[in-house]
Write an enzyme that holds these catalytic residues in place. Sequence first.
Site, PDB file in Angstrom:
ATOM      1  CG  ASN A 116      60.126  40.416  12.704  1.00  0.00           C
ATOM      2  OD1 ASN A 116      59.088  39.788  12.510  1.00  0.00           O
ATOM      3  ND2 ASN A 116      61.335  39.897  12.498  1.00  0.00           N
ATOM      4  CD  GLU A 143      64.747  35.262  13.525  1.00  0.00           C
ATOM      5  OE1 GLU A 143      63.532  35.302  13.279  1.00  0.00           O
ATOM      6  OE2 GLU A 143      65.264  35.862  14.492  1.00  0.00           O
ATOM      7  N   GLY A 173      68.152  38.995  18.943  1.00  0.00           N
ATOM      8  CA  GLY A 173      67.560  38.154  19.981  1.00  0.00           C
ATOM      9  C   GLY A 173      68.549  37.664  21.020  1.00  0.00           C
ATOM     10  CD  GLU A 217      67.154  42.880  11.598  1.00  0.00           C
ATOM     11  OE1 GLU A 217      66.594  43.344  12.595  1.00  0.00           O
ATOM     12  OE2 GLU A 217      66.778  41.845  11.027  1.00  0.00           O
ATOM     13  CE  LYS A 266      62.656  38.251  15.823  1.00  0.00           C
ATOM     14  NZ  LYS A 266      64.030  37.837  16.056  1.00  0.00           N
ATOM     15  CG  HIS A 310      64.485  38.434   9.641  1.00  0.00           C
ATOM     16  ND1 HIS A 310      65.072  37.481  10.451  1.00  0.00           N
ATOM     17  CD2 HIS A 310      64.269  39.516  10.419  1.00  0.00           C
ATOM     18  CE1 HIS A 310      65.190  37.983  11.673  1.00  0.00           C
ATOM     19  NE2 HIS A 310      64.712  39.213  11.680  1.00  0.00           N
ATOM     20  CB  SER A 361      69.541  43.210  21.361  1.00  0.00           C
ATOM     21  OG  SER A 361      69.614  41.805  21.155  1.00  0.00           O
TER      22      SER A 361
HETATM   23  C1  PEP Z   1      64.717  41.051  14.447  1.00  0.00           C
HETATM   24  O1  PEP Z   1      64.076  40.013  14.534  1.00  0.00           O
HETATM   25  O2  PEP Z   1      64.802  41.591  13.337  1.00  0.00           O
HETATM   26  C2  PEP Z   1      65.346  41.598  15.640  1.00  0.00           C
HETATM   27  C3  PEP Z   1      66.111  42.634  15.517  1.00  0.00           C
HETATM   28  O3  PEP Z   1      65.084  40.964  16.843  1.00  0.00           O
HETATM   29  P1  PEP Z   1      65.527  41.488  18.325  1.00  0.00           P
HETATM   30  O4  PEP Z   1      65.134  42.940  18.415  1.00  0.00           O
HETATM   31  O5  PEP Z   1      64.756  40.634  19.251  1.00  0.00           O
HETATM   32  O6  PEP Z   1      67.006  41.315  18.420  1.00  0.00           O
END
Ligand code: PEP
Length: 258
Positions: free
Chosen positions: A9, A101, A177, A171, A11, A99, A213
Site C-alpha cells: 500500500n 486511515e 506506521g 491491522e 498510500k 483502511h 510495521s
Molecule cells: C498500512 O498502511 O496498511 C500499513 C500496514 O502500514 P505500515 O506497514 O507502514 O505500518
Amino acid sequence: MNRPLVIGNWKMNLDYVEAVHLVQQLGVVLQNKPLEHVDVVVVPPFVDLRSVTSVVESERISLEVGAQHASAHDAGAHTGEVSVSMLQRLNVQWVLVGHSERRAMYAMTDDVVAHTLRAVVRAGLQAVLCVGEELSVREAGTPREFVTAQLHAALAGVEEKSRPLITIAYEPVWAIGTGLTASSEQVRDMTEHIRTVAASLSLENTRVLYGGSVNADNAAALLSEGRVDGFLVGGASLKADSFLAIAQAANDCYDGKR
Ligand code: PEP
C-alpha cells in the site's frame, strides 16, 4: 494453508513518474527471480494507476494492481470519489476497503465500509477488508469484540458468490506506521479469531493478512508463528528491495519451509 498474498500500500506517496520507476524495478527483479508461491499486489495512488497498469501489462510483470479506496456509489455527484467501474476499466483487480486511515480521517463508518465492500465484489473485483483495533481498545482488553463487530458490520449478508473475492487484513491501528509490530502471539490469537468469525459468516478459507510495521526482518516469524496468509505492507513497500524481501519470505514459507 492458503497461497500467500503480499500487498504493498503506497498510500499518498510516489507520483506517476516515481511509481513507474518502482514498478519497473520490481519487474526486473521478479523476472530474474520469479516468486512462484506468492501473489504480489501493488496499490498506488489513483493518479498513478493508469501508468502502473500499462507498465505491468506491456512488460508482463507478474504483479497485480489495486486501488486504495473506491466509492460505494456507481456514478454521479460525488466530487473527489472514484467508482469501481472506473477502476475496472483500468484493469485494477483489487481494492482496499476500510483502511484505518480512511476510517479515522475520512469518516468511513462501518456502514460505508459495508456498502463499499458490496460495490467492489458486485463488480467482481477482489476486496481487502481492513479491520483492527486502536490502542485504547487493546488496553481495555476488548480487541476481539471490537474486530468481531467490524467483521459483522462489513460481512453479514454478503452474497455467496462474492465470498471468494474477500480477503481480510488485520491491522491493529497502533502498529500502522509506528514501528511497533504486534507480537506473533497477538497476531496468531487475532487471526485465529478472525477465521472463526469469518467461518460463522460462511466465509471459509478466506485469506487473513497482517499489517502493521511489517519489514524484511519480522516477516518470516509473523508468517510462521503468527500463522497469517501474507501481509498488507505500507512503509516497506516503497522500496523494491524491502518489499520483495517480504514477498520472498512469504514465498519461502509456502514452499515447504513453514
Ligand atoms: C498500512 O498502511 O496498511 C500499513 C500496514 O502500514 P505500515 O506497514 O507502514 O505500518
